[in-house]
Scaffold this motif. Sequence first.
Motif, PDB file in Angstrom:
ATOM      1  N   UNK A 157      -8.665   6.241 -12.265  1.00 22.95           N
ATOM      2  CA  UNK A 157      -7.250   6.207 -11.725  1.00 22.95           C
ATOM      3  C   UNK A 157      -6.908   5.745 -11.902  1.00 22.95           C
ATOM      4  N   UNK A 158      -5.896   5.674 -10.386  1.00 28.02           N
ATOM      5  CA  UNK A 158      -4.987   4.271  -9.915  1.00 28.02           C
ATOM      6  C   UNK A 158      -5.138   3.203  -9.013  1.00 28.02           C
ATOM      7  N   UNK A 159      -6.270   4.331  -7.950  1.00 33.81           N
ATOM      8  CA  UNK A 159      -6.683   3.333  -6.667  1.00 33.81           C
ATOM      9  C   UNK A 159      -8.042   2.949  -7.060  1.00 33.81           C
ATOM     10  N   UNK A 167      -1.538  -6.508 -10.757  1.00 34.70           N
ATOM     11  CA  UNK A 167      -0.265  -5.909 -11.055  1.00 34.70           C
ATOM     12  C   UNK A 167       0.352  -5.765  -9.428  1.00 34.70           C
ATOM     13  N   UNK A 168       0.100  -4.939  -8.818  1.00 33.81           N
ATOM     14  CA  UNK A 168       0.106  -4.569  -7.325  1.00 33.81           C
ATOM     15  C   UNK A 168      -0.049  -6.331  -6.820  1.00 33.81           C
ATOM     16  N   UNK A 177       8.977  -2.204  -3.896  1.00 35.58           N
ATOM     17  CA  UNK A 177       8.474  -2.042  -4.828  1.00 35.58           C
ATOM     18  C   UNK A 177       7.091  -2.032  -4.781  1.00 35.58           C
ATOM     19  N   UNK A 178       6.487  -3.191  -4.138  1.00 35.72           N
ATOM     20  CA  UNK A 178       5.195  -3.847  -4.154  1.00 35.72           C
ATOM     21  C   UNK A 178       5.286  -3.035  -3.518  1.00 35.72           C
ATOM     22  N   UNK A 179       5.326  -2.642  -2.295  1.00 37.11           N
ATOM     23  CA  UNK A 179       4.645  -1.964  -1.060  1.00 37.11           C
ATOM     24  C   UNK A 179       4.388  -0.754  -1.372  1.00 37.11           C
ATOM     25  N   UNK A 207      -0.529   2.716  -3.376  1.00 36.62           N
ATOM     26  CA  UNK A 207      -1.030   3.483  -4.364  1.00 36.62           C
ATOM     27  C   UNK A 207      -2.142   3.118  -5.132  1.00 36.62           C
ATOM     28  N   UNK A 208      -2.356   2.214  -5.034  1.00 38.73           N
ATOM     29  CA  UNK A 208      -3.358   1.503  -6.025  1.00 38.73           C
ATOM     30  C   UNK A 208      -4.431   0.717  -4.631  1.00 38.73           C
ATOM     31  N   UNK A 209      -3.542  -0.211  -4.123  1.00 37.73           N
ATOM     32  CA  UNK A 209      -5.026  -1.414  -3.429  1.00 37.73           C
ATOM     33  C   UNK A 209      -5.826  -0.630  -3.185  1.00 37.73           C
ATOM     34  N   UNK A 210      -7.178  -0.619  -2.821  1.00 43.74           N
ATOM     35  CA  UNK A 210      -8.559  -0.261  -2.347  1.00 43.74           C
ATOM     36  C   UNK A 210      -9.212  -1.404  -0.808  1.00 43.74           C
TER      37      UNK A 210
END
Length: 536
Positions: A26-28, A36-37, A199-201, A206-209
Amino acid sequence: MTSKTAPAPSGRPGPEPAQTAPSRTGLRGHPWLTLLAVALGVVMVALDGTIVAIANPAIQQDLGASLQDVQWITNGYLLALAVALITAGKLGDRFGHRQAFLAGIVGFAATSAAIGLSEGVTMVITFRVLQGLFGALLMPAALGLLRATFPAEKLNMAIGIWGAVIGASTAAGPIVGGLLVEHVSWESVFFINVPVGVLAVVLCLAILVDHRPENAPRSFDIPGIVLLSTAMFCLVWAIIKAPEWGWGDLGTWLFLLVAAAAFAAFVAWEARVGEPLLPLGMFRSVPLSAGTVLMVLMAFGFMGGIFFVTFYLQNVHGMSPVDSGLHLLPLTAMMIVSSPLAGALITRVGPRVPLVVAMVVTAIAMFGLSTLERGTGTAEMSLWFAVLGLGLAPVMVGATEVIVGNAPLEHAGVAGGLQQAAMQVGGSLGTAVLGAVMASRVHEVLPGKWAEAQLPQLPPEQAAALGEAAELGFAPPAPRGTPEQAAEAMTRVVHDSFLSGMGLAFTLAGIVAVLAAGVALFTKGGQHGTGPSVHI
């Protein structure tokens, strides 16, 4: 998810296993989406490294600032960034790189907006210092997230793309800044960070773990932070002020001595504290130590040398800031293209050979740039800029991988801070030292060239002012009534004196690059071990 390290027969922990990032569908936690983030957040910091220089004249005029005030707009930011980087990396190791990165983005965007809304230069300087502190949170956390997310076989490629983003953003600064200042306002140079930050936040949430090792530090080394911050501040402050005070000035040496004493006290303290800010055991790794020195030497030659190129393009060739930025595109384009390729090559053959070859190529480019003249055309300039980009890209990627990859995962943030601090110190030192060499050369040759051109002798005050202008390649307008031929001769003498100094500075930068090639022989790839880890 938790993984354990099996003990060796001797009872001591065995080698850490190779890093194996969890598979994400998934995204996370997806590695490439994480990149990208992270890259989007880092763009703000890299862009601000060069974009603000274009806005400084407009800020000075609009706010009625002095030259010293304008210098502090840059120096305050650089000081805060350099002093806080390693401590900021420790914060990420202690509380999680995801949290540190998000705090850095929010703070950087907020202080950018505050600068744009400032009504006086004092407020601008204050918020620039705060902006540097939040920028320090971003950079080490970015490397810590990449180190924890990517498997070993793909980490170099990720760092390569990350380096390309930084290179592109840094080089785009003068172009973007010139367009914004010319067509909008100087405030827009800072306001642009707000939508990028928002946008970065969103992407980061949504993505970073968070990847936090179980053996991450649980305490905070306050005395170590104070000693290291004092040492870094005094060192960078001395480097910044040396061109103004002089390298032989008592004040310069006083700050350097305080820096040396603070560094010595820091080392003594770190050797005895249970959980040090900067574990000295990291430097038992010869590759990590070599990578740190290599980063300092690379930044010394690159940032110190490239500092003069903008004056060469604008004052000798008469280009606008936007045009000078466009002429540097071969450097940018080559770094963008070759950084990911360098990452792939280093993954296949290891960092040592690419780093040695890259520093030799960088040296060739520096020696080539030392031959630039008043009549040098765009094609020849572009060639040397492209060669420089070709040499720098593998160093940016490889030295970063060597430093971060050879550090334990629980100290990935500190290692990232160390890498960025090495770049800041090397760049500041290169600008100051090469600037002093160049200024000395200009003042040495200018009187002789002036006499050879049979120009009238100037009063001492005018001669001193001319020498200061010549350090930047700027030929002041000739007095009214001066014959055209004499005016042209004055301009030619100033430019030739500047080029003599720039040539010597680039020659010294080339010699430093050759020394760096020798240091690169001691590098090798990291093991990327994780040890016990918890993925939150």
